[in-house]
Scaffold this motif. Structure first.
Motif, PDB file in Angstrom:
ATOM      1  N   PRO A 224       0.808  -1.227   0.000  1.00  0.00           N
ATOM      2  CA  PRO A 224       0.000   0.000   0.000  1.00  0.00           C
ATOM      3  C   PRO A 224       0.839   1.274   0.000  1.00  0.00           C
ATOM      4  CG  PRO A 224      -0.936  -1.594   1.514  1.00  0.00           C
ATOM      5  CD  PRO A 224       0.375  -2.167   1.063  1.00  0.00           C
ATOM      6  N   ARG A 225       2.025   1.243   0.614  1.00  0.00           N
ATOM      7  CA  ARG A 225       2.883   2.427   0.615  1.00  0.00           C
ATOM      8  C   ARG A 225       3.393   2.716  -0.792  1.00  0.00           C
ATOM      9  NH1 ARG A 225       6.804   0.261   5.229  1.00  0.00           N
ATOM     10  NH2 ARG A 225       6.438  -1.569   3.895  1.00  0.00           N
ATOM     11  N   ASN A 226       3.696   1.674  -1.546  1.00  0.00           N
ATOM     12  CA  ASN A 226       4.124   1.853  -2.922  1.00  0.00           C
ATOM     13  C   ASN A 226       2.985   2.409  -3.767  1.00  0.00           C
ATOM     14  OD1 ASN A 226       5.964   1.530  -5.211  1.00  0.00           O
ATOM     15  ND2 ASN A 226       4.636  -0.156  -5.822  1.00  0.00           N
ATOM     16  N   VAL A 227       1.784   1.858  -3.583  1.00  0.00           N
ATOM     17  CA  VAL A 227       0.611   2.332  -4.330  1.00  0.00           C
ATOM     18  C   VAL A 227       0.337   3.788  -4.000  1.00  0.00           C
ATOM     19  CG1 VAL A 227      -1.840   1.986  -4.757  1.00  0.00           C
ATOM     20  CG2 VAL A 227      -0.348  -0.005  -4.387  1.00  0.00           C
ATOM     21  N   GLU A 228       0.443   4.133  -2.736  1.00  0.00           N
ATOM     22  CA  GLU A 228       0.238   5.523  -2.323  1.00  0.00           C
ATOM     23  C   GLU A 228       1.240   6.450  -3.007  1.00  0.00           C
ATOM     24  OE1 GLU A 228      -1.575   8.679  -0.475  1.00  0.00           O
ATOM     25  OE2 GLU A 228      -2.227   6.584  -0.337  1.00  0.00           O
ATOM     26  N   ASN A 229       2.485   6.006  -3.120  1.00  0.00           N
ATOM     27  CA  ASN A 229       3.501   6.811  -3.804  1.00  0.00           C
ATOM     28  C   ASN A 229       3.186   6.974  -5.285  1.00  0.00           C
ATOM     29  OD1 ASN A 229       5.014   7.241  -1.502  1.00  0.00           O
ATOM     30  ND2 ASN A 229       6.375   5.487  -1.863  1.00  0.00           N
ATOM     31  N   VAL A 230       2.677   5.909  -5.905  1.00  0.00           N
ATOM     32  CA  VAL A 230       2.253   6.006  -7.303  1.00  0.00           C
ATOM     33  C   VAL A 230       1.155   7.052  -7.431  1.00  0.00           C
ATOM     34  CG1 VAL A 230       1.150   4.802  -9.242  1.00  0.00           C
ATOM     35  CG2 VAL A 230       2.912   3.638  -7.895  1.00  0.00           C
ATOM     36  N   ALA A 231       0.182   7.001  -6.535  1.00  0.00           N
ATOM     37  CA  ALA A 231      -0.929   7.957  -6.572  1.00  0.00           C
ATOM     38  C   ALA A 231      -0.432   9.391  -6.428  1.00  0.00           C
ATOM     39  CB  ALA A 231      -1.933   7.626  -5.469  1.00  0.00           C
ATOM     40  N   ARG A 232       0.566   9.603  -5.567  1.00  0.00           N
ATOM     41  CA  ARG A 232       1.098  10.957  -5.381  1.00  0.00           C
ATOM     42  C   ARG A 232       1.809  11.446  -6.638  1.00  0.00           C
ATOM     43  NH1 ARG A 232       3.086   9.118  -0.003  1.00  0.00           N
ATOM     44  NH2 ARG A 232       1.549   9.741   1.554  1.00  0.00           N
ATOM     45  N   ILE A 233       2.501  10.532  -7.314  1.00  0.00           N
ATOM     46  CA  ILE A 233       3.163  10.911  -8.573  1.00  0.00           C
ATOM     47  C   ILE A 233       2.123  11.327  -9.605  1.00  0.00           C
ATOM     48  CG2 ILE A 233       4.441   9.994 -10.550  1.00  0.00           C
ATOM     49  CD1 ILE A 233       5.971   8.219  -8.510  1.00  0.00           C
ATOM     50  N   ILE A 234       1.095  10.513  -9.750  1.00  0.00           N
ATOM     51  CA  ILE A 234       0.060  10.800 -10.746  1.00  0.00           C
ATOM     52  C   ILE A 234      -0.681  12.088 -10.391  1.00  0.00           C
ATOM     53  CG2 ILE A 234      -2.067   9.920 -11.788  1.00  0.00           C
ATOM     54  CD1 ILE A 234      -0.974   7.081 -11.267  1.00  0.00           C
ATOM     55  N   GLU A 235      -0.842  12.329  -9.109  1.00  0.00           N
ATOM     56  CA  GLU A 235      -1.575  13.506  -8.633  1.00  0.00           C
ATOM     57  C   GLU A 235      -0.926  14.799  -9.105  1.00  0.00           C
ATOM     58  OE1 GLU A 235      -3.954  14.001  -4.469  1.00  0.00           O
ATOM     59  OE2 GLU A 235      -1.778  13.742  -4.330  1.00  0.00           O
ATOM     60  N   ARG A 236       0.394  14.794  -9.263  1.00  0.00           N
ATOM     61  CA  ARG A 236       1.093  16.014  -9.645  1.00  0.00           C
ATOM     62  C   ARG A 236       0.751  16.444 -11.078  1.00  0.00           C
ATOM     63  NH1 ARG A 236       7.152  15.197  -8.845  1.00  0.00           N
ATOM     64  NH2 ARG A 236       7.572  16.704 -10.496  1.00  0.00           N
ATOM     65  N   TRP A 237       0.153  15.533 -11.870  1.00  0.00           N
ATOM     66  CA  TRP A 237      -0.177  15.855 -13.255  1.00  0.00           C
ATOM     67  C   TRP A 237      -1.572  16.449 -13.394  1.00  0.00           C
ATOM     68  CZ3 TRP A 237       1.823  10.323 -14.288  1.00  0.00           C
ATOM     69  CH2 TRP A 237       3.224  10.310 -14.145  1.00  0.00           C
ATOM     70  N   GLY A 238      -2.263  16.597 -12.277  1.00  0.00           N
ATOM     71  CA  GLY A 238      -3.493  17.367 -12.227  1.00  0.00           C
ATOM     72  C   GLY A 238      -4.564  16.947 -13.214  1.00  0.00           C
ATOM     73  N   GLU A 239      -5.164  17.939 -13.871  1.00  0.00           N
ATOM     74  CA  GLU A 239      -6.314  17.698 -14.731  1.00  0.00           C
ATOM     75  C   GLU A 239      -5.955  16.950 -16.016  1.00  0.00           C
ATOM     76  OE1 GLU A 239      -8.277  21.375 -15.430  1.00  0.00           O
ATOM     77  OE2 GLU A 239      -8.879  21.644 -13.334  1.00  0.00           O
ATOM     78  N   ALA A 240      -4.668  16.804 -16.314  1.00  0.00           N
ATOM     79  CA  ALA A 240      -4.279  16.028 -17.502  1.00  0.00           C
ATOM     80  C   ALA A 240      -4.659  14.557 -17.352  1.00  0.00           C
ATOM     81  CB  ALA A 240      -2.780  16.160 -17.753  1.00  0.00           C
ATOM     82  N   VAL A 241      -4.752  14.087 -16.105  1.00  0.00           N
ATOM     83  CA  VAL A 241      -5.062  12.667 -15.850  1.00  0.00           C
ATOM     84  C   VAL A 241      -6.561  12.449 -15.937  1.00  0.00           C
ATOM     85  CG1 VAL A 241      -4.856  10.742 -14.244  1.00  0.00           C
ATOM     86  CG2 VAL A 241      -3.033  12.469 -14.367  1.00  0.00           C
ATOM     87  N   GLU A 242      -6.987  11.736 -16.976  1.00  0.00           N
ATOM     88  CA  GLU A 242      -8.411  11.466 -17.163  1.00  0.00           C
ATOM     89  C   GLU A 242      -8.874  10.254 -16.367  1.00  0.00           C
ATOM     90  OE1 GLU A 242      -9.179  11.081 -21.318  1.00  0.00           O
ATOM     91  OE2 GLU A 242      -8.894  13.225 -21.707  1.00  0.00           O
ATOM     92  N   ARG A 243      -7.976   9.296 -16.165  1.00  0.00           N
ATOM     93  CA  ARG A 243      -8.352   8.091 -15.431  1.00  0.00           C
ATOM     94  C   ARG A 243      -7.089   7.352 -15.005  1.00  0.00           C
ATOM     95  NH1 ARG A 243     -11.272   4.551 -20.079  1.00  0.00           N
ATOM     96  NH2 ARG A 243     -11.091   2.798 -18.651  1.00  0.00           N
ATOM     97  N   VAL A 244      -7.258   6.461 -14.037  1.00  0.00           N
ATOM     98  CA  VAL A 244      -6.197   5.550 -13.606  1.00  0.00           C
ATOM     99  C   VAL A 244      -6.691   4.131 -13.822  1.00  0.00           C
ATOM    100  CG1 VAL A 244      -4.836   4.705 -11.652  1.00  0.00           C
ATOM    101  CG2 VAL A 244      -5.275   7.164 -11.900  1.00  0.00           C
ATOM    102  N   GLU A 245      -5.859   3.310 -14.428  1.00  0.00           N
ATOM    103  CA  GLU A 245      -6.202   1.911 -14.667  1.00  0.00           C
ATOM    104  C   GLU A 245      -5.305   1.026 -13.813  1.00  0.00           C
ATOM    105  OE1 GLU A 245      -7.845   2.089 -19.246  1.00  0.00           O
ATOM    106  OE2 GLU A 245      -5.789   1.410 -18.921  1.00  0.00           O
ATOM    107  N   VAL A 246      -5.918   0.215 -12.965  1.00  0.00           N
ATOM    108  CA  VAL A 246      -5.188  -0.779 -12.185  1.00  0.00           C
ATOM    109  C   VAL A 246      -5.291  -2.100 -12.933  1.00  0.00           C
ATOM    110  CG1 VAL A 246      -5.058  -2.040 -10.013  1.00  0.00           C
ATOM    111  CG2 VAL A 246      -5.631   0.408 -10.013  1.00  0.00           C
ATOM    112  N   LEU A 247      -4.168  -2.604 -13.390  1.00  0.00           N
ATOM    113  CA  LEU A 247      -4.131  -3.802 -14.228  1.00  0.00           C
ATOM    114  C   LEU A 247      -3.624  -4.985 -13.405  1.00  0.00           C
ATOM    115  CD1 LEU A 247      -2.497  -2.180 -17.400  1.00  0.00           C
ATOM    116  CD2 LEU A 247      -4.923  -2.350 -16.812  1.00  0.00           C
ATOM    117  N   PRO A 248      -4.474  -5.963 -13.113  1.00  0.00           N
ATOM    118  CA  PRO A 248      -4.034  -7.120 -12.322  1.00  0.00           C
ATOM    119  C   PRO A 248      -3.007  -7.958 -13.077  1.00  0.00           C
ATOM    120  CG  PRO A 248      -6.437  -6.930 -12.335  1.00  0.00           C
ATOM    121  CD  PRO A 248      -5.920  -5.994 -13.389  1.00  0.00           C
TER     122      PRO A 248
END
Length: 292
Positions: A224-248
């Motif tokens: 979960p700490r790694n996932v949280e870090n991924v989310a923080r990275i993506i968050e910095r791109w703001g409105e450019a991010v239309e969606r997040v896909e979690v691929l099993p």
């Protein structure tokens, strides 16, 4: 192939560009003209100018590699060595088939009606599309001239290969953020995380739409700490991010690793349980993302 990045983008070893007489073949260049009789020097020159590329396969897919029905073209060559890669036969550029850009553009033209009806277009994938930036740019420019929606699927590691002019012809980027932790990223890919972040920053600054992707591998990327870090990275791109896909994670590429004689280290790793997938998606939702 740790040196392929320099070979492909700055001249480098010629053998990285050339297709061998025999190889473990992919199953998807049907209908495309193969140029196996080109002279060596001509082939290299044409690849560098962007009229010829090294291709693994192409296919028509729906709602997988971007919106609508898409013609997805898989490039050969990749600077990463992801432990979970399901297309290891795209690692080396020399293992692809030489295909003319004009042949692919003719095929795109045939499907314009399908693209318009479905809201689809073309996606350049791989391997790593930015291993062959001149060829990719030829395809993207030609597609835009036909009014076709364009997308690239990339790790962003070679983002420096995509000039501002290149990005002007890109409507959407499927950006794979493989880990939010530097050490885990290196373990997963053999490379550094920073270029992906820098590329995402450039896309956001230019207003290029991003679908961020994250592959969930139990015991490797699932902390979960790694996932949280991924989310923080993506968050910095703001409105450019239309969606997040979690691929099993899945085991569909195992046979390819075995056939190529490569060491597949995740043989005993099971796909994530639905509860883990949902918990991971919830972390991204907590950051305000639309999550799939």
């Amino acid at each position: 192939m740790t040196d392929t990045i320099t070979s492909a983008t700055r001249g480098g070893r010629d053998q990285d560009f050339l297709a061998p007489a025999a190889r473990l073949r992919g199953a998807g260049i049907g209908g495309l003209e193969e140029l196996t009789d080109l002279q060596r020097s001509e082939r290299l020159a044409r690849m560098r100018e962007g009229s010829l590329g090294s291709i693994h396969s192409w296919e028509l897919v729906t709602a997988v590699d971007g919106p609508g029905t898409r013609m997805t073209i898989f490039f050969n060559g990749c600077p990463l060595r992801c432990l979970y890669c399901h297309n290891p036969d795209t690692f080396l550029m020399k293992d692809g088939e030489p295909v003319e850009a004009q042949e692919l553009l003719r095929r795109m033209r045939r499907y314009r009606g399908v693209f318009r009806a479905s809201g689809g277009g073309i996606t350049l994938s791989g391997g790593e599309v930015l291993m062959q930036p001149a060829f990719a740019r030829t395809l993207l420019r030609g597609a835009k001239e036909m009014g076709i929606h364009t997308c690239i699927d990339t790790s962003g590691f070679l983002g420096a290969n995509a000039s501002d002019e290149f990005l002007e012809d890109v409507d959407l980027v499927l950006l794979d953020v493989k880990s939010g932790d530097e050490e885990t990223y290196k373990k997963v890919t053999g490379r550094a995380l920073a270029p992906t972040i820098e590329f995402g920053d450039r896309l956001a600054a230019k207003g290029v739409s991003i679908w961020a992707r994250f592959v969930l591998v139990p015991g490797l990327t699932s902390d979960p700490r790694n996932v949280e870090n991924v989310a923080r990275i993506i968050e910095r791109w703001g409105e450019a991010v239309e969606r997040v896909e979690v691929l099993p994670f899945h085991q569909m590429g195992t046979d390819k690793w075995d056939a190529l004689g490569l060491d597949y280290q995740l043989r005993d790793t099971r796909p994530p349980e639905p509860e883990l997938v949902e918990a991971t998606r919830e972390i991204f939702r907590s950051h305000g993302f639309v999550v799939h």
